[in-house]
Design an enzyme around this catalytic site. Structure first.
Site, PDB file in Angstrom:
ATOM      1  N   ARG A   1      -1.263  -2.315 -18.907  1.00 16.20           N
ATOM      2  CA  ARG A   1      -2.566  -1.657 -18.989  1.00 16.20           C
ATOM      3  C   ARG A   1      -2.636  -0.594 -17.883  1.00 16.20           C
ATOM      4  NH1 ARG A   1      -6.800  -2.819 -21.875  1.00 16.20           N
ATOM      5  NH2 ARG A   1      -5.472  -4.288 -22.949  1.00 16.20           N
TER       6      ARG A   1
ATOM      7  N   THR B   1      -3.010   6.324 -22.157  1.00 16.59           N
ATOM      8  CA  THR B   1      -2.869   4.994 -21.584  1.00 16.59           C
ATOM      9  C   THR B   1      -1.430   4.579 -21.872  1.00 16.59           C
ATOM     10  OG1 THR B   1      -3.661   4.041 -23.648  1.00 16.59           O
ATOM     11  CG2 THR B   1      -5.268   4.255 -21.871  1.00 16.59           C
TER      12      THR B   1
ATOM     13  N   ASP C   1      -5.792  13.911 -25.368  1.00 15.45           N
ATOM     14  CA  ASP C   1      -5.781  12.498 -24.984  1.00 15.45           C
ATOM     15  C   ASP C   1      -5.005  11.766 -26.084  1.00 15.45           C
ATOM     16  OD1 ASP C   1      -6.233   9.834 -24.547  1.00 15.45           O
ATOM     17  OD2 ASP C   1      -8.351  10.064 -24.048  1.00 15.45           O
TER      18      ASP C   1
ATOM     19  N   TYR D   1       0.850  -1.199   0.000  1.00 15.01           N
ATOM     20  CA  TYR D   1       0.000   0.000   0.000  1.00 15.01           C
ATOM     21  C   TYR D   1       0.880   1.241   0.000  1.00 15.01           C
ATOM     22  CZ  TYR D   1      -5.025  -0.205   0.106  1.00 15.01           C
ATOM     23  OH  TYR D   1      -6.328  -0.281  -0.269  1.00 15.01           O
TER      24      TYR D   1
ATOM     25  N   LYS E   1      -1.242   0.869 -25.339  1.00 14.81           N
ATOM     26  CA  LYS E   1      -1.592   0.783 -26.759  1.00 14.81           C
ATOM     27  C   LYS E   1      -0.295   0.820 -27.573  1.00 14.81           C
ATOM     28  CE  LYS E   1      -6.272   2.575 -26.162  1.00 14.81           C
ATOM     29  NZ  LYS E   1      -6.424   3.255 -24.877  1.00 14.81           N
TER      30      LYS E   1
ATOM     31  N   GLU F   1      -0.567   4.825  -0.554  1.00 19.56           N
ATOM     32  CA  GLU F   1      -1.366   6.035  -0.836  1.00 19.56           C
ATOM     33  C   GLU F   1      -0.499   7.266  -0.644  1.00 19.56           C
ATOM     34  OE1 GLU F   1      -4.926   5.904   1.508  1.00 19.56           O
ATOM     35  OE2 GLU F   1      -5.833   4.403   0.201  1.00 19.56           O
TER      36      GLU F   1
HETATM   37  N1  DSN Z   1      -9.759   3.532 -26.480  1.00 17.67           N
HETATM   38  C1  DSN Z   1     -10.561   2.360 -26.740  1.00 17.67           C
HETATM   39  C2  DSN Z   1     -10.014   1.634 -27.931  1.00 17.67           C
HETATM   40  O1  DSN Z   1      -9.488   2.329 -28.752  1.00 17.67           O
HETATM   41  O2  DSN Z   1     -10.130   0.419 -28.118  1.00 17.67           O
HETATM   42  C3  DSN Z   1     -10.771   1.576 -25.554  1.00 17.67           C
HETATM   43  O3  DSN Z   1     -11.420   2.369 -24.595  1.00 17.67           O
END
Ligand code: DSN
Length: 409
Positions: A227, A218, A192, A46, A221, A48
């Site tokens: 993830r 993220t 984003d 933990y 990708k 925090e």
């Molecule tokens: N961003 C989405 C995708 O492109 O598959 C998932 O939320």
């Protein structure tokens, strides 16, 4: 291993991942080091708070791990501050909104059918319930972002937050122009970059820095990490607000095993090999989309400049994206149905499919194989009738995989 039931399923998924042609644009195949860090004992801890300011003892090494992840993220993207704690891209977005907006404030973002994301203020997401949301579309003729129309809309709506970035848009985005629009209407500009983070890290497409006020992403990708989510900024005041907003604003304890894996991925993304990988991702997407065009398919917006593109299967075969996804899945090719701009079919049916190359490129696939894959997909989609030769098509998929994946291992 004591839990045979579960580990058998993990093994089944492991073979599925190497026995299908995975063309989902948001997926990738991570390195052994990323897996090792993410599967480590760090999950026991933990922590925090933030490095040097925790609510728990025993954080000596945890602090060093999170600081390493932060230092690598800022170095990789050439910015001043990073928050590496968001559990996902959606949480990164919610934390960023919560940092700069009050309930009822206005957000202007790209519509879902033009390629935007659910978490950018759609009414199915919490963001669409807390804030007043407005959406811009791509130009109906060109299917490309129309910056003049966006500017006109932004000046009418006067949003507090302008969101740029998409999940299904195959063109480059003019971040400088978006910043000019944000400045004119007094909005914070949030980019984003989740889909294109790896391409930006490798500098194979223009960066959203220095134009964005806040960048969310993220890490799984094109960036090819675990993830998870990430928030970046150059502004110390925004950084302080973002940190408070992530914890204690919307999250509790950070996932330290995932943060460690993010640190691994940021380091990997600084390598020469990663730059070459991203160049190949773009080359593969271009060759694949051009082959589809040669076969008579309509590519949304006419071409791709990144790692993905959408095909209008409804125009070609009067077939929904859902049916195309099912047909392809039945022979071992994984794609996802995707709405296209001004789609006449409902979002659960769609007129398009989205195709991306990050995953197969990691496995070693090159341009020659992309042409072969386009021919194969064409054959599958054309065969939507009694003549559908599934066993033959399945063996062709397996042959392509054998000739490419095994070579790269
Ligand atoms: N961003 C989405 C995708 O492109 O598959 C998932 O939320």
């Amino acid at each position: 291993m004591n839990d045979k039931e579960l580990f058998t399923l993990i093994e089944a998924e492991a073979s599925r991942q190497l026995q299908h042609l995975e063309l989902i644009a948001s997926e990738n195949y991570v390195s052994k080091d990323v897996l090792k860090a993410q599967g480590s004992i760090l999950t026991n801890k933990y922590a925090e708070g933030y490095p040097g300011k925790r609510y728990y003892g025993g954080c000596e090494f945890i602090d060093q791990i999170e600081s390493l992840a932060i230092d690598r993220a800022t170095k990789l993207f050439g910015c001043a501050f990073a928050n590496v704690q968001p559990h996902s891209g959606t949480e990164a977005n919610l934390a960023a909104y919560n940092a700069v907006l009050k309930p009822g404030d206005k957000i202007l973002a790209m519509s879902l059918s033009s390629g935007g994301h659910l978490s950018h203020g759609t009414n199915l997401s919490l963001s669409g319930k807390i804030y007043q949301t407005y959406f811009y579309d791509v130009n109906p003729q060109t299917e490309i972002l129309d910056y003049d129309a966006l500017e006109k809309m932004a000046l009418e709506i006067v949003p507090q937050l302008l969101i740029v970035g998409a999940s299904a848009y195959s063109r480059l985005i003019d971040y400088q122009r978006c910043k000019e629009i944000a400045v004119k209407c007094g909005a914070v500009l949030l980019v984003d970059m989740a889909h294109v983070a790896g391409l930006i890290a490798a500098k194979v497409i223009p960066s959203c820095f220095p134009y964005a006020d806040i960048v969310t992403s993220t890490t799984h990708k094109t960036l090819r990490g675990p993830r998870g989510g990430l928030i970046l900024t150059n502004d110390p005041l925004l950084n302080a607000k973002i940190n408070k907003s992530v914890f204690p604003g919307i999250q509790g304890g950070p996932l330290m095993h995932v943060i460690a894996a993010k640190a691994v991925c940021f380091k990997e993304a600084m390598s020469e090999g990663f730059i070459n990988y991203q160049k190949q991702v773009i080359k593969n997407a271009r060759v694949l989309s051009e082959k589809f065009q040669e076969l008579g398919y309509r590519i949304i917006s006419g071409k791709t400049e990144n790692h993905l593109f959408m095909i209008d299967v409804f125009a070609k075969f009067n077939m929904t994206g859902k049916r195309a996804e099912e047909l392809l899945e039945s022979v071992g090719i994984t794609v996802n149905k995707n709405s296209i701009p001004h789609d006449l079919n409902k979002p659960n049916l769609t007129s398009g499919i989205r195709i991306g190359t990050p995953y197969l490129t990691t496995l070693g696939f090159k341009e020659e194989t992309m042409e072969e894959i386009a021919l194969l997909i064409d054959e599958v989609l054309k065969g939507n009738d009694a003549s559908f030769k599934a066993p033959l098509l399945i063996s062709r998929v397996q042959e392509i995989i054998r000739n490419n994946v095994l070579k790269s291992e």
